[in-house]
Design a protein around this motif. Structure first.
Motif, short mmCIF file in Angstrom:
data_model
loop_
_atom_site.label_atom_id
_atom_site.label_comp_id
_atom_site.label_asym_id
_atom_site.label_seq_id
_atom_site.Cartn_x
_atom_site.Cartn_y
_atom_site.Cartn_z
N ASP A 1 -11.97 -0.11 -42.16
CA ASP A 1 -13.34 0.46 -42.85
C ASP A 1 -14.26 -0.21 -42.01
OD1 ASP A 1 -12.72 1.22 -45.33
OD2 ASP A 1 -11.22 -0.21 -45.45
N LEU A 2 -15.78 0.46 -42.03
CA LEU A 2 -16.88 0.18 -41.16
C LEU A 2 -17.81 -0.23 -42.42
CD1 LEU A 2 -17.26 2.94 -38.94
CD2 LEU A 2 -15.44 1.10 -38.62
N HIS A 3 -18.82 -1.84 -41.56
CA HIS A 3 -19.75 -1.92 -42.61
C HIS A 3 -20.78 -2.43 -41.89
CE1 HIS A 3 -18.31 -2.62 -46.89
NE2 HIS A 3 -17.57 -2.92 -46.19
N VAL B 1 -22.36 -2.21 -36.27
CA VAL B 1 -21.30 -2.05 -37.03
C VAL B 1 -19.64 -2.74 -37.09
CG1 VAL B 1 -20.08 0.15 -37.47
CG2 VAL B 1 -22.39 0.03 -36.76
N ILE C 1 -16.69 4.32 -43.87
CA ILE C 1 -17.48 4.64 -43.58
C ILE C 1 -18.03 3.56 -45.78
CG2 ILE C 1 -20.33 4.39 -43.49
CD1 ILE C 1 -19.59 6.34 -41.39
N GLY D 1 -24.35 1.83 -42.98
CA GLY D 1 -23.79 2.36 -42.06
C GLY D 1 -23.73 3.81 -41.82
N VAL D 2 -23.97 4.47 -41.74
CA VAL D 2 -23.97 6.17 -41.32
C VAL D 2 -24.40 6.20 -39.47
CG1 VAL D 2 -24.71 8.63 -41.61
CG2 VAL D 2 -23.60 7.62 -43.35
N ALA E 1 -23.01 4.16 -37.10
CA ALA E 1 -21.77 4.08 -37.25
C ALA E 1 -21.27 5.52 -35.58
CB ALA E 1 -20.64 4.80 -37.83
N VAL F 1 -13.49 10.33 -39.44
CA VAL F 1 -14.51 9.73 -40.30
C VAL F 1 -14.20 10.24 -41.71
CG1 VAL F 1 -16.76 8.78 -41.31
CG2 VAL F 1 -15.33 9.77 -38.35
N SER G 1 -14.64 9.04 -46.14
CA SER G 1 -15.36 7.80 -46.94
C SER G 1 -15.38 8.23 -48.45
CB SER G 1 -17.64 7.72 -46.93
OG SER G 1 -18.27 7.46 -47.91
N ARG H 1 -21.89 10.85 -47.40
CA ARG H 1 -22.04 9.78 -46.58
C ARG H 1 -20.99 11.25 -45.47
NH1 ARG H 1 -21.81 5.43 -49.36
NH2 ARG H 1 -19.54 5.12 -50.01
#
Length: 262
Positions: free
Chosen positions: A52-54, A61, A117, A122-123, A126, A141, A143, A148
């Motif tokens: 996951d990404l933040h 990121v 995401i 974060g979009v 990233a 990717v 979400s 997103r």
């Protein structure tokens, strides 16, 4: 395995994806989403990692599951409200730093990453990292948010492999006609159930394959369940138990750690 124009999905056999680096492998307990966990999965032969990404308050990121540091690190606070200078001090299980997305992409330049995401901020960051790393062809990717998903597609264009958003999943499941629409995702990535509602059905798998889309199920850690899903025709499996999924695929003659095209 359904045909695809996306290099990310081009693999001779089921996609075996190490969820959070294989968070429940006995050697990784407490170290999910760390470089240590990712390296362990790679050492087992995994060519697909999930993270996951933040984004921090200053747009850095990180590859991390929770929106807060509290559960798995020695620090507290909401990542999106903290600058990288503070987040960088946190240690997973008191030892491992939180990895940057760019670190993971650069450490393993042929590895494929499934990226979720987790927050609107974060979009754009990233997308910038993926561009900088030249990694569009080796990421997918996803979400929970349809918005997103649409946003990252606009940012990175048609070359980007994406999962279906919730609106697209519903359309595929309930539309009276097969969903073959330009701009929709390349794969459906879902659990078997959302709460009590079963979303992964034989009919959905058939409809997805008829529309040229793959189906990936998460998160499956039991050998019998893995076999059941593979027998049902899913194209990929996310797992926290990287040892169990690997053993099942070996037993089925479907473990192919060199099956992804370069």
């Amino acid at each position: 395995m359904t045909a695809t124009r996306y290099p990310f999905l081009d693999h001779s056999g089921p996609l075996a994806m190490a969820h959070r680096g294989g968070a429940l492998h006995p050697d990784n307990i407490g170290y999910e989403n760390s470089m240590r966990a990712f390296a362990h999965a790679v050492g087992l032969g995994y060519e697909y990692l999930e993270t996951d990404l933040h984004a921090t308050s200053d747009g850095v990121v990180v590859a991390f599951h929770d929106d807060r540091l509290d559960r798995v690190t020695d620090r507290t606070g909401v990542i999106s409200e903290l600058p990288w200078s503070e987040v960088s001090k946190a240690r997973i299980n008191g030892h491992e730093p939180i990895p940057l997305l760019l670190d993971v992409l650069e450490e393993w330049p042929t590895l494929r990453l499934n990226l979720d995401i987790k927050a609107p901020n974060g979009v754009q960051p990233a997308a910038d990292v993926i561009r900088k790393a030249g990694a569009i062809d080796r990421v997918c990717v996803s979400s929970f948010s349809q918005r997103r998903v649409w946003s990252i597609r606009r940012e990175l264009g048609e070359r980007l492999c994406t999962g279906f958003g919730r609106v697209e999943i519903a359309a595929l499941r309930y539309s009276p006609f097969p969903l073959v629409l330009p701009g929709t995702g390349a794969c459906i990535q879902i659990p078997e159930y959302y709460g009590r509602f079963k979303v992964l059905t034989p009919g959905l798998i058939r409809r997805a394959h008829a529309a040229g889309r793959q189906v990936h199920v998460w998160t499956v850690d039991d050998a019998d369940e893995i076999n059941r899903f593979l027998d049902a025709g899913v194209d990929g499996i996310f797992t926290d138990r990287t040892d169990i999924l690997r053993d099942v695929l070996i037993a089925r003659g479907q473990w192919n750690p060199n099956g992804a095209s370069a």
